[in-house]
Motif scaffolding. Structure first.
Motif, short mmCIF file in Angstrom:
data_model
loop_
_atom_site.label_atom_id
_atom_site.label_comp_id
_atom_site.label_asym_id
_atom_site.label_seq_id
_atom_site.Cartn_x
_atom_site.Cartn_y
_atom_site.Cartn_z
N LEU A 107 -0.88 -1.15 -8.18
CA LEU A 107 -2.25 -1.22 -7.68
C LEU A 107 -2.79 -2.64 -7.79
O LEU A 107 -3.43 -3.15 -6.86
CB LEU A 107 -3.14 -0.24 -8.43
N GLU A 108 -2.54 -3.29 -8.93
CA GLU A 108 -3.02 -4.67 -9.11
C GLU A 108 -2.37 -5.62 -8.10
O GLU A 108 -3.04 -6.49 -7.54
CB GLU A 108 -2.74 -5.14 -10.53
N GLN A 109 -1.08 -5.42 -7.86
CA GLN A 109 -0.38 -6.26 -6.88
C GLN A 109 -0.94 -6.03 -5.48
O GLN A 109 -1.16 -6.98 -4.72
CB GLN A 109 1.11 -5.95 -6.94
N TYR A 110 -1.18 -4.77 -5.14
CA TYR A 110 -1.74 -4.45 -3.83
C TYR A 110 -3.15 -5.03 -3.67
O TYR A 110 -3.48 -5.60 -2.63
CB TYR A 110 -1.76 -2.94 -3.63
N GLU A 111 -3.98 -4.90 -4.71
CA GLU A 111 -5.35 -5.42 -4.62
C GLU A 111 -5.36 -6.94 -4.50
O GLU A 111 -6.17 -7.49 -3.75
CB GLU A 111 -6.16 -4.96 -5.83
N LYS A 112 -4.47 -7.62 -5.20
CA LYS A 112 -4.40 -9.07 -5.10
C LYS A 112 -3.94 -9.50 -3.70
O LYS A 112 -4.48 -10.44 -3.11
CB LYS A 112 -3.44 -9.62 -6.17
N ALA A 113 -2.94 -8.80 -3.16
CA ALA A 113 -2.47 -9.11 -1.81
C ALA A 113 -3.57 -8.84 -0.77
O ALA A 113 -3.73 -9.61 0.18
CB ALA A 113 -1.22 -8.30 -1.48
N THR A 114 -4.32 -7.76 -0.97
CA THR A 114 -5.41 -7.45 -0.05
C THR A 114 -6.50 -8.51 -0.12
O THR A 114 -7.03 -8.94 0.91
CB THR A 114 -6.01 -6.07 -0.38
N GLU A 115 -6.81 -8.96 -1.32
CA GLU A 115 -7.81 -10.02 -1.48
C GLU A 115 -7.35 -11.30 -0.80
O GLU A 115 -8.13 -11.94 -0.07
CB GLU A 115 -8.04 -10.27 -2.97
N ASN A 116 -6.09 -11.67 -1.00
CA ASN A 116 -5.57 -12.89 -0.35
C ASN A 116 -5.55 -12.75 1.16
O ASN A 116 -5.83 -13.70 1.88
CB ASN A 116 -4.18 -13.21 -0.88
N ARG A 154 0.83 -1.21 0.00
CA ARG A 154 0.00 0.00 0.00
C ARG A 154 0.86 1.26 0.00
O ARG A 154 0.61 2.20 -0.75
CB ARG A 154 -0.93 0.03 1.21
N GLN A 155 1.92 1.25 0.80
CA GLN A 155 2.81 2.40 0.87
C GLN A 155 3.52 2.63 -0.47
O GLN A 155 3.67 3.77 -0.90
CB GLN A 155 3.83 2.22 1.99
N ARG A 156 3.93 1.56 -1.12
CA ARG A 156 4.57 1.70 -2.44
C ARG A 156 3.61 2.31 -3.45
O ARG A 156 3.99 3.16 -4.25
CB ARG A 156 5.05 0.34 -2.95
N PHE A 157 2.35 1.85 -3.42
CA PHE A 157 1.37 2.41 -4.34
C PHE A 157 1.12 3.89 -4.03
O PHE A 157 1.03 4.71 -4.95
CB PHE A 157 0.06 1.62 -4.29
N GLU A 158 0.99 4.24 -2.77
CA GLU A 158 0.77 5.64 -2.40
C GLU A 158 1.95 6.52 -2.80
O GLU A 158 1.76 7.63 -3.30
CB GLU A 158 0.49 5.77 -0.91
#
Length: 159
Positions: free
Chosen positions: A106-115, A84-88
């Motif tokens: 963003l896609e990597q963060y959303e996938k990690a959040t989903e997992n 999240r910090q990297r995306f921000e």
């Protein structure tokens, strides 16, 4: 090493060499050559048995599984926070083109959040390895009966 300034300093240094000499020799010639050189933050601890590998009356195994679960959750929390910090940071740095340039982050963060939510979501702050295991079991049973979560129910299962 500088020369001692007085006979007392010379005596103190010789006593120190008599006491510290064997200890220093042992450390430099036996301990340090046999150590694995690694940074402390790359140290890997052995994995303990998971909750499904423990007997129901083995309190020590269940405690270790709970502690391993807590460590894993803390690591996964940090991974999601770092992503999240990297995306921000990317958004702030790349604005106004951030939606194009930061899309992979963003896609990597959303996938990690989903997992993360699949594993730990809705468990609460006092979850343990057993509740997480039961959540996983119930999710697998649901997917076997109705298909993947979020895809709607199968028609034959709905009737």
């Amino acid at each position: 090493m500088p020369e001692p300034r007085s006979p007392m300093a010379s005596f103190a240094e010789s006593v120190m060499n008599v006491i510290d000499g064997p200890i220093t020799w042992f450390r430099e010639s036996i301990v340090e050559p046999n150590q694995q050189k690694q940074n402390w933050y790359h140290q890997r601890f052995r994995r303990v048995p998971t909750i499904d590998q423990c007997y129901t009356d083995d309190a020590v195994c269940r405690f270790e599984a709970d502690q391993q679960f807590r460590r894993d959750r803390m690591v996964d929390n940090e991974i999601v926070n770092i992503l999240r910090q990297r995306f921000e940071d990317c958004t702030l740095y790349e604005a106004p083109d951030h939606m194009v340039k930061c899309k992979p982050l963003l896609e990597q963060y959303e996938k990690a959040t989903e997992n993360w939510f699949i594993k730990y979501g809705d468990l609460g702050g006092y979850a343990n390895a057993k509740t997480a295991y039961m959540k996983q079991k119930h999710r697998l049973i649901w997917e076997r009966r109705h298909g993947p979560v979020g895809s709607g129910m199968n028609q034959e299962a709905a009737h």
